[in-house]
Design a protein around this motif. Structure first.
Motif, PDB file in Angstrom:
ATOM      1  N   LEU A 255       3.716   2.973  -2.688  1.00 19.40           N
ATOM      2  CA  LEU A 255       4.347   3.929  -3.598  1.00 19.40           C
ATOM      3  C   LEU A 255       5.109   5.037  -2.877  1.00 19.40           C
ATOM      4  O   LEU A 255       5.498   6.024  -3.497  1.00 19.40           O
ATOM      5  CB  LEU A 255       3.282   4.558  -4.514  1.00 19.40           C
ATOM      6  N   CYS A 256       5.286   4.859  -1.559  1.00 12.99           N
ATOM      7  CA  CYS A 256       6.107   5.822  -0.815  1.00 12.99           C
ATOM      8  C   CYS A 256       6.796   5.094   0.325  1.00 12.99           C
ATOM      9  O   CYS A 256       6.428   3.982   0.684  1.00 12.99           O
ATOM     10  CB  CYS A 256       5.248   6.982  -0.291  1.00 12.99           C
ATOM     11  N   LYS A 257       7.810   5.731   0.907  1.00  7.09           N
ATOM     12  CA  LYS A 257       8.615   5.086   1.946  1.00  7.09           C
ATOM     13  C   LYS A 257       7.785   4.773   3.189  1.00  7.09           C
ATOM     14  O   LYS A 257       7.914   3.695   3.773  1.00  7.09           O
ATOM     15  CB  LYS A 257       9.795   5.984   2.328  1.00  7.09           C
ATOM     16  N   ASN A 258       6.933   5.691   3.591  1.00  8.09           N
ATOM     17  CA  ASN A 258       6.136   5.450   4.795  1.00  8.09           C
ATOM     18  C   ASN A 258       5.236   4.220   4.646  1.00  8.09           C
ATOM     19  O   ASN A 258       5.113   3.404   5.567  1.00  8.09           O
ATOM     20  CB  ASN A 258       5.283   6.683   5.116  1.00  8.09           C
ATOM     21  N   SER A 259       4.628   4.100   3.475  1.00  8.49           N
ATOM     22  CA  SER A 259       3.764   2.939   3.236  1.00  8.49           C
ATOM     23  C   SER A 259       4.581   1.653   3.192  1.00  8.49           C
ATOM     24  O   SER A 259       4.172   0.616   3.730  1.00  8.49           O
ATOM     25  CB  SER A 259       2.997   3.107   1.917  1.00  8.49           C
ATOM     26  N   ALA A 260       5.765   1.732   2.566  1.00  7.63           N
ATOM     27  CA  ALA A 260       6.636   0.556   2.511  1.00  7.63           C
ATOM     28  C   ALA A 260       7.113   0.166   3.900  1.00  7.63           C
ATOM     29  O   ALA A 260       7.200  -1.026   4.234  1.00  7.63           O
ATOM     30  CB  ALA A 260       7.832   0.831   1.593  1.00  7.63           C
ATOM     31  N   ASP A 261       7.417   1.149   4.739  1.00  7.03           N
ATOM     32  CA  ASP A 261       7.860   0.863   6.115  1.00  7.03           C
ATOM     33  C   ASP A 261       6.774   0.132   6.901  1.00  7.03           C
ATOM     34  O   ASP A 261       7.079  -0.677   7.792  1.00  7.03           O
ATOM     35  CB  ASP A 261       8.233   2.165   6.820  1.00  7.03           C
ATOM     36  N   SER A 262       5.514   0.403   6.570  1.00  3.92           N
ATOM     37  CA  SER A 262       4.416  -0.279   7.251  1.00  3.92           C
ATOM     38  C   SER A 262       4.387  -1.770   6.939  1.00  3.92           C
ATOM     39  O   SER A 262       3.808  -2.563   7.687  1.00  3.92           O
ATOM     40  CB  SER A 262       3.072   0.340   6.840  1.00  3.92           C
ATOM     41  N   PHE A 263       5.042  -2.135   5.833  1.00  7.60           N
ATOM     42  CA  PHE A 263       5.163  -3.552   5.459  1.00  7.60           C
ATOM     43  C   PHE A 263       6.563  -4.074   5.734  1.00  7.60           C
ATOM     44  O   PHE A 263       7.011  -5.047   5.111  1.00  7.60           O
ATOM     45  CB  PHE A 263       4.841  -3.740   3.977  1.00  7.60           C
ATOM     46  N   GLY A 264       7.261  -3.441   6.668  1.00  8.60           N
ATOM     47  CA  GLY A 264       8.615  -3.888   6.990  1.00  8.60           C
ATOM     48  C   GLY A 264       9.614  -3.585   5.910  1.00  8.60           C
ATOM     49  O   GLY A 264      10.655  -4.254   5.814  1.00  8.60           O
ATOM     50  N   GLY A 265       9.334  -2.592   5.065  1.00  4.35           N
ATOM     51  CA  GLY A 265      10.252  -2.211   4.006  1.00  4.35           C
ATOM     52  C   GLY A 265      10.083  -2.993   2.715  1.00  4.35           C
ATOM     53  O   GLY A 265      10.831  -2.778   1.757  1.00  4.35           O
ATOM     54  N   LEU A 266       9.107  -3.903   2.662  1.00  4.22           N
ATOM     55  CA  LEU A 266       8.904  -4.694   1.442  1.00  4.22           C
ATOM     56  C   LEU A 266       8.391  -3.810   0.311  1.00  4.22           C
ATOM     57  O   LEU A 266       7.411  -3.075   0.479  1.00  4.22           O
ATOM     58  CB  LEU A 266       7.901  -5.817   1.699  1.00  4.22           C
ATOM     59  N   PRO A 267       9.024  -3.881  -0.866  1.00  6.52           N
ATOM     60  CA  PRO A 267       8.571  -3.052  -1.983  1.00  6.52           C
ATOM     61  C   PRO A 267       7.376  -3.642  -2.725  1.00  6.52           C
ATOM     62  O   PRO A 267       6.647  -2.923  -3.408  1.00  6.52           O
ATOM     63  CB  PRO A 267       9.794  -3.006  -2.905  1.00  6.52           C
ATOM     64  N   LEU A 268       7.191  -4.956  -2.620  1.00  5.59           N
ATOM     65  CA  LEU A 268       6.089  -5.654  -3.290  1.00  5.59           C
ATOM     66  C   LEU A 268       5.627  -6.808  -2.419  1.00  5.59           C
ATOM     67  O   LEU A 268       6.439  -7.409  -1.713  1.00  5.59           O
ATOM     68  CB  LEU A 268       6.537  -6.246  -4.641  1.00  5.59           C
ATOM     69  N   LEU A 269       4.376  -7.136  -2.488  1.00  5.93           N
ATOM     70  CA  LEU A 269       3.899  -8.344  -1.837  1.00  5.93           C
ATOM     71  C   LEU A 269       2.614  -8.795  -2.505  1.00  5.93           C
ATOM     72  O   LEU A 269       1.975  -8.046  -3.242  1.00  5.93           O
ATOM     73  CB  LEU A 269       3.686  -8.154  -0.346  1.00  5.93           C
TER      74      LEU A 269
END
Length: 428
Positions: A255-269
């Motif tokens: 739910l934030c950019k830093n967390s998404a960056d930890s997944f390579g920028g993926l918004p959902l998985l």
């Protein structure tokens, strides 16, 4: 007018009646048929033909004549076609009809005679079964019997035959190609060969692993018969040391950019429960949401990752890494939702419920609906206030019994979620 069946006397079973009785009791009854094939049920089968007694024959002479003539015809036709039909005839003396030879019993000595009596379709079906069983039996015997001494060979053969008959329905659907795959596969299997991989990665040659997956229980039975009887107790997957394919995919959403960056920028998985037991999500705040749609409505919550769509599937929440996180749970306010909250707390005592309290119900009770099925057994891991809410919902104290999480207004939801996440209220 009375029907033919109703007008027929209770004595004098005709050939067509005997055939239908045999078909219903032995051929179309899967348990009985398998018992006959394996030998758990013994031949011969004796079918009483119920010849008449006393004055019964004289009271319905036409049926008496049909009864005797039809069985004579059956025997004569069988003799003409060089087939055997075993009918026992008894000599009976009647006062009015003098001495008569009457059919007393139809005797079925073996499975081939049973199929023959029932008709061409059953004879062909039996022939197909016998041919398929013989091919598999002979092919595997060549492979395995040469490895065994004579003292255990008979046990092996008996167990294999039984396994094939028990799985007769699967065997009936097998093509010649499927039977070949089976006999090529079984000799390759050995305990632990999967080494923790998924079943589709099992190191076998010639055989495709979709065939294994589709026929898992049949292969398990045959493997137990010819290789290791412990397969049945352990289950084939455990015996092979294979992991089953994931069935409980959960939606993971940063739910934030830093967390998404930890997944390579993926918004959902998607992740399985099994994966989440060992994989630590890279955020301080983990918000577990019963419904995926409610998860998709959230955004811009710092250092937060949501896991949703599991419904009652909260087994993964016993993961050790969750003890170092701030974990929230948000579900429907109804008896089932509170039961899930109880299950969550049983696994993670530090969980913080969000918007699952009486204050939320009071604020939005006009949006409530009725829960289709109410849970009656009281959950064990609720707080006193949650337990009181459960009882009030179950008793209908609010009129209706469910407040769905999707019915809460977004400004209210954002306020509660951001306060839980420790980041204040966001102006919408």
């Amino acid at each position: 007018m009375m029907s033919e069946a109703n007008s027929r006397p209770p004595w004098g079973l005709l050939p067509k009646d005997a055939v239908e009785l045999l078909r219903a009791k032995y051929w179309n009854n899967t348990k009985s048929l398998k018992g006959l094939l394996i030998g758990n049920k013994e031949f011969p089968i004796k079918v009483p033909l119920k010849p008449p007694k006393g004055n019964a024959a004289l009271n319905n002479i036409s049926h008496f004549q049909e009864f005797v003539d039809s069985w004579k015809s059956i025997c004569e036709q069988a003799q003409y076609e060089s087939k055997q039909v075993n009918v026992r005839w008894d000599t009976v003396t009647f006062r009015s009809l003098s001495e008569q030879r009457l059919p007393a019993y139809l005797i079925i000595p073996d499975i081939s005679s049973l199929a023959r009596m029932l008709g061409d379709a059953e004879e062909q079906q039996l022939s197909d079964w016998q041919s398929r069983i013989a091919y598999i039996f002979d092919s595997l015997s060549i492979e395995f019997v040469k490895r065994t001494d004579h003292s255990i060979r008979s046990t092996y053969e008996r167990e294999l035959f039984s396994a094939l008959v028990v799985n007769l329905e699967t065997l009936s659907d097998f093509s010649d190609a499927d039977a070949e795959l089976l006999v090529k596969l079984i000799p390759q299997l050995h305990k632990g060969m999967g080494r923790g991989c998924y079943l589709r990665a099992l190191p076998v040659i010639f055989v495709d692993t979709k065939f294994i997956e589709k026929n898992l229980r049949f292969i398990e039975s045959v493997t137990a018969a010819v290789i290791d009887c412990s397969v049945v107790e352990m289950g084939l997957l455990n015996w092979l040391d294979c992991r089953d394919k994931p069935k409980d995919w959960l939606l993971v959403r940063p739910l934030c950019k830093n967390s998404a960056d930890s997944f390579g920028g993926l918004p959902l998985l998607r992740m399985s429960s099994e994966t989440l037991l060992d994989f630590e999500l890279p955020a301080k705040n983990i918000l577990v949401i019963e419904n995926e749609q409610s998860c998709l409505s959230l955004d811009n919550i710092p250092d937060t990752i949501t896991v949703s769509g599991g419904g009652k599937n909260v087994s993964w929440m016993r993961a050790d890494w969750l003890t170092n996180k701030r974990v929230g749970y948000w579900g429907d306010i109804d008896s089932e939702g509170l039961c899930i909250l109880s299950d969550v707390r049983s696994r993670l005592s530090t969980v913080i419920p969000l918007m699952m309290d009486s204050e939320t119900v009071e604020a939005f009770r006009d949006r409530m609906v009725n829960e289709p099925e109410s849970v009656t057994r009281e959950p064990v891991a609720l707080t006193d206030r949650e337990r009181m809410l459960f009882r009030m919902l179950r008793n209908g104290d609010y009129g209706n019994t469910r407040l769905e999480q999707e019915r809460l207004p977004m400004d209210f939801v954002y306020e509660k979620v951001r306060l839980w996440a420790g980041c204040g209220v966001l102006e919408l």
